[in-house]
Design a protein around this motif. Structure first.
Motif, PDB file in Angstrom:
ATOM      1  N   LEU A 215       0.830  -1.214   0.000  1.00 33.77           N
ATOM      2  CA  LEU A 215       0.000   0.000   0.000  1.00 33.77           C
ATOM      3  C   LEU A 215       0.857   1.255   0.000  1.00 33.77           C
ATOM      4  O   LEU A 215       0.393   2.324  -0.371  1.00 33.77           O
ATOM      5  N   ARG A 216       2.108   1.097   0.443  1.00 30.01           N
ATOM      6  CA  ARG A 216       2.982   2.272   0.545  1.00 30.01           C
ATOM      7  C   ARG A 216       4.251   2.031  -0.265  1.00 30.01           C
ATOM      8  O   ARG A 216       4.800   0.926  -0.246  1.00 30.01           O
ATOM      9  N   ALA A 217       4.693   3.075  -0.948  1.00 30.24           N
ATOM     10  CA  ALA A 217       5.926   2.998  -1.732  1.00 30.24           C
ATOM     11  C   ALA A 217       6.927   4.019  -1.219  1.00 30.24           C
ATOM     12  O   ALA A 217       6.551   5.127  -0.819  1.00 30.24           O
ATOM     13  N   VAL A 218       8.181   3.611  -1.228  1.00 26.56           N
ATOM     14  CA  VAL A 218       9.278   4.540  -0.935  1.00 26.56           C
ATOM     15  C   VAL A 218      10.193   4.516  -2.153  1.00 26.56           C
ATOM     16  O   VAL A 218      10.695   3.455  -2.534  1.00 26.56           O
ATOM     17  N   GLY A 219      10.352   5.657  -2.790  1.00 32.78           N
ATOM     18  CA  GLY A 219      11.167   5.756  -3.992  1.00 32.78           C
ATOM     19  C   GLY A 219      12.545   6.304  -3.667  1.00 32.78           C
ATOM     20  O   GLY A 219      12.660   7.327  -2.990  1.00 32.78           O
ATOM     21  N   VAL A 220      13.567   5.594  -4.104  1.00 29.69           N
ATOM     22  CA  VAL A 220      14.951   6.011  -3.837  1.00 29.69           C
ATOM     23  C   VAL A 220      15.622   6.324  -5.166  1.00 29.69           C
ATOM     24  O   VAL A 220      15.488   5.569  -6.137  1.00 29.69           O
ATOM     25  N   SER A 221      16.322   7.422  -5.210  1.00 31.05           N
ATOM     26  CA  SER A 221      17.052   7.790  -6.417  1.00 31.05           C
ATOM     27  C   SER A 221      18.308   8.555  -6.014  1.00 31.05           C
ATOM     28  O   SER A 221      18.228   9.504  -5.216  1.00 31.05           O
ATOM     29  N   GLY A 222      19.450   8.093  -6.494  1.00 29.57           N
ATOM     30  CA  GLY A 222      20.710   8.768  -6.166  1.00 29.57           C
ATOM     31  C   GLY A 222      20.946   8.903  -4.676  1.00 29.57           C
ATOM     32  O   GLY A 222      21.507   9.902  -4.212  1.00 29.57           O
ATOM     33  N   GLY A 223      20.513   7.901  -3.899  1.00 29.91           N
ATOM     34  CA  GLY A 223      20.764   7.913  -2.458  1.00 29.91           C
ATOM     35  C   GLY A 223      19.765   8.718  -1.650  1.00 29.91           C
ATOM     36  O   GLY A 223      19.853   8.767  -0.426  1.00 29.91           O
ATOM     37  N   ARG A 224      18.822   9.356  -2.317  1.00 34.25           N
ATOM     38  CA  ARG A 224      17.815  10.143  -1.585  1.00 34.25           C
ATOM     39  C   ARG A 224      16.452   9.498  -1.695  1.00 34.25           C
ATOM     40  O   ARG A 224      16.119   8.911  -2.726  1.00 34.25           O
ATOM     41  N   ILE A 225      15.663   9.678  -0.652  1.00 27.90           N
ATOM     42  CA  ILE A 225      14.269   9.248  -0.727  1.00 27.90           C
ATOM     43  C   ILE A 225      13.499  10.358  -1.438  1.00 27.90           C
ATOM     44  O   ILE A 225      13.376  11.472  -0.927  1.00 27.90           O
TER      45      ILE A 225
END
Ligand SMILES: Nc1ncnc2c1ncn2[C@@H]1O[C@H](COP(=O)(O)OP(=O)(O)OP(=O)(O)O)[C@@H](O)[C@H]1O
Ligand SMILES: [Mg+2]
Length: 248
Positions: A215-225
């Motif tokens: 139900l919940r997503a956490v998106g990570v890109s280049g070391g940042r949320i």
């Protein structure tokens, strides 16, 4: 409860950090999908939660206790609450299914008892119960190497549950499996998350599968949320922010 506060990790001085100021709280009973392109920092985030990786700044806490504490006994006690499953299962091929599950207990029993195979009757009963729960009743005596990928991941999940963990982390737990098997494994993890009030965080490459179960997503890109919110709100724009315009 698993909490990250401003966690930064640099593997190689002079290189950009693998994680930069990551802050995140996941509650018992939640199953969160970690999304992000290769090299984003997903595995690093997961490894910070069981002490495999030591961040140079920030704090990671499990049920309010810091993962990196001074005494090694305390560190062991916290790490025992965190179970991890992997893409490659990490079973011991020459051990039976039952013995693989019992090794989940290694944090709790003495090294010598384990080395001599002196498992308590209660531990053996628990391992058998867990094998039945993950759908492997009657397979206890098989060797791990005789199992299919999906069955191996079921053994790894039973082994993880043997720890009686509060936190369940999965680093691409279904990436080696076909979609049907992957779905059945995620179904099992989702059910265990509810039954055992686990705090569950899984990195998942397959966004379609992630949408089905989390139900919940956490998106990570280049070391940042770069995203933390409902999976239902992961729009194409959010996908671009996580994966870049060349992404999915
Ligand atoms: N042990 C290590 N030593 C040096 N650099 C590392 C190490 N582990 C990861 N890195 C670097 O840290 C960054 C984040 O890596 P990480 O493995 O956390 O990414 P990921 O999101 O899990 O990627 P993937 O989807 O490919 O598994 C990458 O730039 C990677 O090269
Ligand atoms: Mg990874």
């Amino acid at each position: 409860m698993l909490a990250y506060k401003d966690v930064t990790k640099t593997y190689t001085p002079g290189q950009p950090p693998a994680l930069l100021g990551a802050t995140l709280r996941v509650a018992p009973g939640e199953m969160v999908a970690l999304l992000g392109p290769s090299g984003a920092g997903k595995s690093t985030l997961i490894r910070c939660a069981n002490g495999l990786v030591r961040p140079e700044a920030g704090a990671v806490t499990v049920a309010g206790q810091p993962v990196i504490t001074l005494g090694s006994a305390e560190l062991r006690a916290v790490r025992r609450k965190v179970a991890v499953i992997f893409q490659e299962f990490h079973l011991i091929d020459r051990f039976s299914v039952l013995k693989n599950v019992l090794t989940g207990r290694l944090g709790q029993v003495s090294f010598w008892r384990a080395a001599l195979g002196l498992w308590s009757a209660a531990d053996v009963a628990m391992a058998r119960e867990l094998l039945a729960r993950v759908g492997l009743e009657g397979q206890e005596r098989k060797l791990a190497r005789e199992l299919s990928g999906g069955q191996r991941q079921r053994v790894a999940i039973a082994r993880a549950m043997m720890q009686a963990p509060e936190i369940l982390l999965g680093d691409e737990p279904v990436a080696s499996l076909d979609p049907v098997t992957g779905r059945s494994i995620l179904r099992l993890i989702a059910d265990l998350t509810v039954e055992r009030r686990l705090t569950t965080v899984l990195s998942l490459h397959d966004v379609t599968l992630a949408r089905e179960f989390c139900l919940r997503a956490v998106g990570v890109s280049g070391g940042r949320i770069v995203y933390d919110g409902p999976m239902a709100d992961v729009t194409p724009d959010v996908m671009n922010a996580i994966y870049g315009s060349g992404g999915v």
